[in-house]
Design a protein around this motif. Structure first.
Motif, PDB file in Angstrom:
ATOM      1  N   SER A   1      40.474  37.763  40.095  1.00 33.89           N
ATOM      2  CA  SER A   1      39.340  38.410  40.769  1.00 33.89           C
ATOM      3  C   SER A   1      39.816  39.461  41.762  1.00 33.89           C
ATOM      4  CB  SER A   1      38.505  37.341  41.489  1.00 33.89           C
ATOM      5  OG  SER A   1      37.446  37.928  42.203  1.00 33.89           O
ATOM      6  N   LYS A   2      40.904  39.179  42.451  1.00 37.19           N
ATOM      7  CA  LYS A   2      41.464  40.142  43.401  1.00 37.19           C
ATOM      8  C   LYS A   2      41.912  41.413  42.691  1.00 37.19           C
ATOM      9  CE  LYS A   2      45.074  40.545  46.939  1.00 37.19           C
ATOM     10  NZ  LYS A   2      46.203  39.838  47.606  1.00 37.19           N
ATOM     11  N   LEU A   3      42.542  41.269  41.537  1.00 37.25           N
ATOM     12  CA  LEU A   3      42.989  42.436  40.780  1.00 37.25           C
ATOM     13  C   LEU A   3      41.804  43.286  40.330  1.00 37.25           C
ATOM     14  CD1 LEU A   3      45.317  44.022  39.552  1.00 37.25           C
ATOM     15  CD2 LEU A   3      45.132  42.596  37.512  1.00 37.25           C
ATOM     16  N   GLU A   4      40.706  42.646  39.966  1.00 37.95           N
ATOM     17  CA  GLU A   4      39.513  43.403  39.576  1.00 37.95           C
ATOM     18  C   GLU A   4      39.010  44.252  40.739  1.00 37.95           C
ATOM     19  OE1 GLU A   4      36.675  40.612  38.178  1.00 37.95           O
ATOM     20  OE2 GLU A   4      37.794  40.100  36.353  1.00 37.95           O
ATOM     21  N   ARG A   5      38.982  43.679  41.939  1.00 36.05           N
ATOM     22  CA  ARG A   5      38.543  44.443  43.115  1.00 36.05           C
ATOM     23  C   ARG A   5      39.504  45.583  43.409  1.00 36.05           C
ATOM     24  NH1 ARG A   5      38.047  39.154  45.016  1.00 36.05           N
ATOM     25  NH2 ARG A   5      39.814  39.429  46.437  1.00 36.05           N
ATOM     26  N   GLN A   6      40.784  45.312  43.311  1.00 38.41           N
ATOM     27  CA  GLN A   6      41.779  46.351  43.587  1.00 38.41           C
ATOM     28  C   GLN A   6      41.694  47.486  42.563  1.00 38.41           C
ATOM     29  OE1 GLN A   6      45.245  43.772  43.589  1.00 38.41           O
ATOM     30  NE2 GLN A   6      45.405  43.877  45.816  1.00 38.41           N
ATOM     31  N   SER A   7      41.398  47.161  41.320  1.00 43.05           N
ATOM     32  CA  SER A   7      41.269  48.190  40.282  1.00 43.05           C
ATOM     33  C   SER A   7      40.092  49.104  40.568  1.00 43.05           C
ATOM     34  CB  SER A   7      41.111  47.527  38.911  1.00 43.05           C
ATOM     35  OG  SER A   7      42.254  46.778  38.574  1.00 43.05           O
ATOM     36  N   VAL A   8      38.990  48.518  41.021  1.00 40.63           N
ATOM     37  CA  VAL A   8      37.828  49.343  41.393  1.00 40.63           C
ATOM     38  C   VAL A   8      38.173  50.257  42.558  1.00 40.63           C
ATOM     39  CG1 VAL A   8      35.489  49.290  42.327  1.00 40.63           C
ATOM     40  CG2 VAL A   8      36.139  47.694  40.516  1.00 40.63           C
ATOM     41  N   ASN A   9      38.835  49.702  43.570  1.00 40.15           N
ATOM     42  CA  ASN A   9      39.204  50.513  44.728  1.00 40.15           C
ATOM     43  C   ASN A   9      40.156  51.641  44.343  1.00 40.15           C
ATOM     44  OD1 ASN A   9      37.659  48.961  46.470  1.00 40.15           O
ATOM     45  ND2 ASN A   9      39.340  47.566  46.956  1.00 40.15           N
ATOM     46  N   LEU A  10      41.039  51.383  43.396  1.00 43.05           N
ATOM     47  CA  LEU A  10      41.948  52.430  42.927  1.00 43.05           C
ATOM     48  C   LEU A  10      41.179  53.556  42.241  1.00 43.05           C
ATOM     49  CD1 LEU A  10      45.091  50.633  41.429  1.00 43.05           C
ATOM     50  CD2 LEU A  10      45.067  52.328  43.260  1.00 43.05           C
TER      51      LEU A  10
END
Length: 435
Positions: free
Chosen positions: A207-216
């Motif tokens: 879930s953290k990676l999904e949020r980080q991908s959006v922020n990127l």
């Protein structure tokens, strides 16, 4: 790749319009699959093209273009009309005794005012360019840090998957022993809870990676990421230049260049104020019509303001103080940058030492310890707590390895942001850090 064969039966594949569209869809899908991986260089290029905060500088440049045009204009020429001796008492009740004057007037600028204005406007271009570079550098640093963080999360997902596998292995071993009556159900419940905790950790990292991908993806104005995997080496640190070389680059840093441009802008302002201290000549030239005698005559005049330099003395003192302040700010900023380089360089070296110890000594020892503990547990010489602790120690050390690698790369980003130049030697790149 062969899409059709002329020897195929006619019912198998025919080269017709519908199949052409199918082929195009296959090619598009293939390209999309290729685009699912994204590396740091691609991310930076996308951001530099699409990030709206960088487009502001183009608008500011257009504003400076207007200021530059205005600065190069000569003083305007005014046209005037003056009437005297009309609509009064006798004998001035009408226009018979009136005098009409049509004139043009302007200013002769002295002291190089026009050149000073143009130079001031030109200096603003240099400051704007320095500000644009600083903004770009800050965005690149932020994006790189975010990319590194997401790359570390990818590695933590792999570690969480390994933890789940180890927990499943322990759980199966515990169940077998419990079924054989060698241990109580308490250990089964503990191992089951440990497995569930490992699974929750895995879901949390995903879930953290999904949020980080959006922020990127927001860095290049995409609300939903068009990639599914980050391509990069978290554990390849390269070899950083000697700290003396990094210090030498500081005076060329874009941060110092921006402060230098501030000083030049203040110096240009001083030149404008000094030019304004020179009095201009106001002139006028006209034709006067005298109705009473039906005659005409030329008129001319000029004027010069007095005590102009004295009136500008306060402005001169103010701008000179700004120049001295800019010089002091440069010296203070340079000292601060030296301190920051020393700090991040030292932190990076300490982190590399920690990484090497973790990778070469601690993790191999804990891996061997887990194997021995598993054998001892199956033989009945160790209990569940020893077995579970050995797994936890290994997973924690591997997590610490990821965290340390992330810190090393982040420190490198900060060093490059400060020096505004590549900090790595082109030759001698080593896997796992400086040697």
């Amino acid at each position: 790749m062969t899409y059709f064969n002329k020897n195929m039966p006619s019912g198998v594949f025919k080269w017709r319009g519908a199949n052409k569209w199918l082929l195009m869809l296959l090619l598009i899908s293939s390209n999309q699959l290729i685009a699912k991986d994204i590396n740091l260089a691609t991310a930076i290029n996308l951001m530099l093209k699409e990030n709206p905060s960088l487009k502001i500088f183009e608008l500011r440049k257009r504003s400076l273009d207007g200021a530059q045009y205005t600065a190069g204009l000569n003083p305007e020429i005014e046209m005037g009309l003056e009437a005297e001796n009309f609509l009064g008492s006798n004998p001035y009740t009408a226009f018979d005794q009136s005098e009409l004057t049509v004139s043009v007037s302007s200013v002769i600028e002295l002291g190089g005012k026009k050149d000073a204005r143009k130079n001031f406007a030109s200096t603003k271009y240099g400051l704007l360019d320095a500000q644009r570079k600083i903004n770009s550098l800050d965005l690149i640093s932020e994006l790189t840090d975010s990319f590194i963080d997401a790359l570390a999360t990818q590695e933590r997902i792999k570690l969480a998957e390994e933890s789940v596998r180890l927990s499943e292995d322990i759980y199966e071993s515990v169940k077998r022993k419990a079924k054989a009556g060698a241990i109580s159900d308490v250990e089964v419940k503990r191992s089951f809870a440990s497995l569930k905790q490992a699974q929750l950790t895995l879901k949390g990292e995903q879930s953290k990676l999904e949020r980080q991908s959006v922020n990127l993806s927001l860095y290049w104005s995409e609300k939903q990421p068009q990639f599914s995997h980050l391509s990069g080496e978290l554990f390849d640190f390269g070899v950083v230049k000697e700290i003396g070389q990094l210090h030498q680059n500081l005076e060329k840093s874009i941060l110092i260049q921006a402060l230098t441009m501030n000083q030049r802008l203040a110096e240009s302002t001083l030149a404008v104020v000094q030019a304004e201290s020179k009095a201009d000549v106001n002139w006028s030239l006209g034709v006067r019509r005298i109705e009473e005698s039906n005659d005409a005559a030329l008129t001319a005049g000029f004027s010069i303001p007095l005590f102009k330099r004295k009136r500008n003395k306060g402005d001169l003192m103010e701008v000179e103080a700004e120049i001295d302040s800019s010089r002091a700010e440069q010296q203070i900023a340079l000292l601060e940058l030296y301190g920051q380089v020393n700090e991040f360089y030292s932190l990076r070296q300490a982190a590399i030492e920690k990484f090497n110890v973790l990778e070469n000594e601690i993790i191999p020892a804990l891996t061997h310890a887990l194997e021995l503990t598993k054998e001892a547990y199956l033989d009945g010489r160790y209990g569940y707590l020893e077995y579970s602790a050995a797994r936890a120690d290994l997973i924690q050390s591997k997590k610490s390895l990821i965290d340390t690698a992330q810190s090393i790369l982040n420190y490198g980003v900060q060093l490059e942001r400060i020096t505004a130049e590549p900090i790595y030697n082109d030759t001698a790149q080593t896997q796992g850090g400086d040697s």
